[in-house]
Design an enzyme around this catalytic site. Structure first.
Site, PDB file in Angstrom:
ATOM      1  N   GLU A 163      46.056  75.373  29.850  1.00  0.00           N
ATOM      2  CA  GLU A 163      46.848  76.613  29.793  1.00  0.00           C
ATOM      3  C   GLU A 163      48.311  76.342  29.397  1.00  0.00           C
ATOM      4  O   GLU A 163      49.247  76.947  29.920  1.00  0.00           O
ATOM      5  CB  GLU A 163      46.712  77.402  31.089  1.00  0.00           C
ATOM      6  CG  GLU A 163      45.255  77.831  31.272  1.00  0.00           C
ATOM      7  CD  GLU A 163      45.029  78.975  32.199  1.00  0.00           C
ATOM      8  OE1 GLU A 163      45.912  79.829  32.311  1.00  0.00           O
ATOM      9  OE2 GLU A 163      43.950  79.000  32.806  1.00  0.00           O
TER      10      GLU A 163
HETATM   11  N1  CAA Z   1      54.212  87.202  25.326  1.00  0.00           N
HETATM   12  C1  CAA Z   1      54.123  88.047  24.260  1.00  0.00           C
HETATM   13  N2  CAA Z   1      54.332  87.641  22.982  1.00  0.00           N
HETATM   14  C2  CAA Z   1      54.641  86.338  22.806  1.00  0.00           C
HETATM   15  C3  CAA Z   1      54.749  85.422  23.858  1.00  0.00           C
HETATM   16  C4  CAA Z   1      54.532  85.907  25.169  1.00  0.00           C
HETATM   17  N3  CAA Z   1      54.614  85.088  26.215  1.00  0.00           N
HETATM   18  N4  CAA Z   1      55.062  84.210  23.358  1.00  0.00           N
HETATM   19  C5  CAA Z   1      55.168  84.360  22.032  1.00  0.00           C
HETATM   20  N5  CAA Z   1      54.916  85.643  21.689  1.00  0.00           N
HETATM   21  C6  CAA Z   1      54.956  86.234  20.353  1.00  0.00           C
HETATM   22  C7  CAA Z   1      56.353  86.087  19.758  1.00  0.00           C
HETATM   23  O1  CAA Z   1      57.173  87.178  20.151  1.00  0.00           O
HETATM   24  C8  CAA Z   1      56.087  86.076  18.277  1.00  0.00           C
HETATM   25  O2  CAA Z   1      55.913  87.398  17.823  1.00  0.00           O
HETATM   26  P1  CAA Z   1      56.352  87.793  16.319  1.00  0.00           P
HETATM   27  O3  CAA Z   1      55.557  86.906  15.389  1.00  0.00           O
HETATM   28  O4  CAA Z   1      55.955  89.230  16.208  1.00  0.00           O
HETATM   29  O5  CAA Z   1      57.828  87.548  16.225  1.00  0.00           O
HETATM   30  C9  CAA Z   1      54.718  85.382  18.187  1.00  0.00           C
HETATM   31  O6  CAA Z   1      54.114  85.498  19.483  1.00  0.00           O
HETATM   32  C10 CAA Z   1      54.833  83.912  17.828  1.00  0.00           C
HETATM   33  O7  CAA Z   1      55.725  83.326  18.750  1.00  0.00           O
HETATM   34  P2  CAA Z   1      56.226  81.828  18.575  1.00  0.00           P
HETATM   35  O8  CAA Z   1      56.785  81.680  17.196  1.00  0.00           O
HETATM   36  O9  CAA Z   1      57.071  81.480  19.736  1.00  0.00           O
HETATM   37  O10 CAA Z   1      54.831  81.063  18.637  1.00  0.00           O
HETATM   38  P3  CAA Z   1      54.483  79.569  18.285  1.00  0.00           P
HETATM   39  O11 CAA Z   1      53.381  79.565  17.298  1.00  0.00           O
HETATM   40  O12 CAA Z   1      55.723  78.780  17.997  1.00  0.00           O
HETATM   41  O13 CAA Z   1      53.834  79.031  19.661  1.00  0.00           O
HETATM   42  C11 CAA Z   1      53.739  78.217  21.911  1.00  0.00           C
HETATM   43  C12 CAA Z   1      54.520  78.995  20.838  1.00  0.00           C
HETATM   44  C13 CAA Z   1      54.493  78.438  23.201  1.00  0.00           C
HETATM   45  C14 CAA Z   1      53.670  76.710  21.614  1.00  0.00           C
HETATM   46  C15 CAA Z   1      52.293  78.790  22.010  1.00  0.00           C
HETATM   47  O14 CAA Z   1      51.532  78.530  20.847  1.00  0.00           O
HETATM   48  C16 CAA Z   1      51.546  78.259  23.188  1.00  0.00           C
HETATM   49  O15 CAA Z   1      51.675  78.769  24.298  1.00  0.00           O
HETATM   50  N6  CAA Z   1      50.706  77.178  23.004  1.00  0.00           N
HETATM   51  C17 CAA Z   1      49.859  76.674  24.048  1.00  0.00           C
HETATM   52  C18 CAA Z   1      48.536  77.344  24.013  1.00  0.00           C
HETATM   53  C19 CAA Z   1      47.836  77.297  25.340  1.00  0.00           C
HETATM   54  O16 CAA Z   1      48.407  77.474  26.404  1.00  0.00           O
HETATM   55  N7  CAA Z   1      46.512  77.065  25.285  1.00  0.00           N
HETATM   56  C20 CAA Z   1      45.717  77.056  26.442  1.00  0.00           C
HETATM   57  C21 CAA Z   1      44.387  77.657  26.162  1.00  0.00           C
HETATM   58  S1  CAA Z   1      43.418  78.168  27.534  1.00  0.00           S
HETATM   59  C22 CAA Z   1      43.081  76.806  28.436  1.00  0.00           C
HETATM   60  O17 CAA Z   1      43.817  75.913  28.546  1.00  0.00           O
HETATM   61  C23 CAA Z   1      41.812  76.582  29.069  1.00  0.00           C
HETATM   62  C24 CAA Z   1      41.224  77.208  30.170  1.00  0.00           C
HETATM   63  O18 CAA Z   1      40.155  77.746  29.936  1.00  0.00           O
HETATM   64  C25 CAA Z   1      41.687  77.077  31.596  1.00  0.00           C
END
Ligand code: CAA
Length: 379
Positions: free
Chosen positions: A363
């Site tokens: 996550e």
């Molecule tokens: N809430 C709402 N919108 C959001 C947001 C949030 N928390 N974070 C980003 N956004 C939106 C931004 O506003 C932006 O919108 P616009 O394009 O309209 O401007 C868009 O999303 C892109 O934002 P970023 O440019 O910041 O995104 P990024 O591509 O640079 O990624 C990141 C940022 C934080 C690295 C994100 O990709 C991320 O969280 N990565 C990790 C993924 C993750 O947690 N995966 C886990 C999967 S589930 C799991 O682990 C398993 C399980 O089953 C337990």
């Protein structure tokens, strides 16, 4: 912020604690050793209303608040982190996503049985080429008449092999980048959907972590969640909530390990006195208790912000970062306090140390949480 528990929160805590001690703890070592998904206990959790704590009664839930749900994950994780993550992935990542973004029809069809514990949920975002870079989705969804056709695969999906309902992300328009990602509800029996590789993991070994394969998978048009292109934002928002759940899991693991270590060092004698009389060890215990208290405050604060409808993105990232760190540091020290016994399967602390590691990874890794926190300061 006041974290004095309400009567209702205290009742949830007591009910989950009793269930955890009587039903979950006795089989936790076996679940770890055999990688056996604790389905019977998950069914019992459903019957006790634990699978839908923060959802309204009309949506099949218990009508509780976010903190009550978070306390449930914490209490289960004190004795078995596998059971903690089963509840967290089901509630935070699947049922909450539908609760917060679904139509009334989608809620009636999917949220109600999920919240009642009649069905189990999972969340499919991660792909071989889209882990931390979640926007790099390769799975595609093409609208053909009254249904979408999904093609692609997901990996590391918690509850993957046992869930009935999956929230799956796919590209409906690759040319739009993250604005081309959409979210869908997929049932395990939809044509073209199957379970692939089952992971053999270091920790949380009883939880089912699998690959999902979609090969010309037919998904009815009405199972699109929200609008086309809104999937990435839905995923990010959902993960904000999920991170509080994993932070609670990490907190519970740390608390459970400290409880075991405190009991042990009071009993164990060396050099003619109990280990608890040695000041070096007292200092370790004091530091761990302080770290845990700080983690608890961050986790409960994030839960209360979500409950109050305030922005909790950064609070959730801080809670997960700190609680995961605490879980790793506390469980490692607890193994040390048990000495040679701590390294054996005779005591649960080695399992807790293995379980703790994943909280720094899934996550959003700890590095991702730092990106979110720093991003809010430096934007
Ligand atoms: N809430 C709402 N919108 C959001 C947001 C949030 N928390 N974070 C980003 N956004 C939106 C931004 O506003 C932006 O919108 P616009 O394009 O309209 O401007 C868009 O999303 C892109 O934002 P970023 O440019 O910041 O995104 P990024 O591509 O640079 O990624 C990141 C940022 C934080 C690295 C994100 O990709 C991320 O969280 N990565 C990790 C993924 C993750 O947690 N995966 C886990 C999967 S589930 C799991 O682990 C398993 C399980 O089953 C337990």
């Amino acid at each position: 912020m006041n974290f004095e528990l309400t009567t209702e929160q205290q009742l949830v805590k007591q009910m989950v604690r009793e269930f955890a001690v009587n039903e979950v703890k006795p089989i936790a070592a076996e679940v770890d050793e055999t990688e056996k998904f604790p389905m019977e206990n998950v069914k019992k959790m459903g019957a006790l209303g634990m699978m839908g704590i923060p959802f309204s009664k009309e949506n099949g839930g218990a009508g509780g608040d976010v903190l009550s749900y978070i306390i449930a994950v914490e209490e289960l994780s004190k004795v078995c982190a596998t059971t903690g993550v089963i509840l967290s992935a089901h509630t935070s990542l699947c049922a909450s996503l539908i609760n917060e973004n679904g139509t009334p029809e989608q809620k009636a069809k999917y949220l109600v049985p999920l919240a009642k514990g009649e069905k189990l949920g999972a969340f499919g975002l991660t792909e071989p080429g889209a882990g931390t870079d979640a926007s790099g989705q390769q799975t595609t969804a093409v609208l053909e008449g009254d249904h979408y056709v999904l093609n692609g695969s997901k990996i590391f999906i918690t509850n993957g092999g046992v869930a009935d309902v999956f929230c799956i992300f796919a590209m409906t328009d690759k040319s739009k980048g993250n604005h081309g990602i959409s979210a869908f509800i997929v049932e395990k029996d939809f044509p073209g959907f199957s379970i692939g590789k089952v992971e053999n993991k270091m920790g949380i070994r009883g939880s089912s972590t699998t690959e999902l394969i979609m090969q010309d998978c037919i998904v009815p048009k009405e199972n699109l969640i929200g609008q086309e292109g809104k999937g990435f934002k839905i995923a990010m928002k959902t993960l904000d909530g999920g991170r509080i759940g994993i932070a609670a899991q990490a907190l519970g693991i740390a608390e459970g390990a400290l409880e075991e270590a405190v009991n042990y060092i009071k009993e164990r004698k060396q050099f003619g006195r109990s280990l608890a009389k040695f000041q070096g060890l007292q200092w370790m215990v004091a530091e761990m208790a302080t770290e845990i208290e700080a983690a608890k405050n961050l986790v409960y604060q994030a839960a209360c912000l979500k409950q109050d409808g305030k922005n909790y993105t950064v609070a959730a990232a801080k809670a997960k970062l700190f609680a995961a760190n605490t879980a790793m540091s506390v469980t490692t020290k607890c193994v040390q306090l048990f000495g040679g016994y701590g390294y054996t399967k005779e005591y649960p602390v080695e399992r807790m140390m293995r379980d703790a590691k994943i909280t720094e990874i899934y996550e959003g890794t700890s590095e991702v949480q730092k990106m979110v926190i720093a991003g809010s300061l430096l934007r």
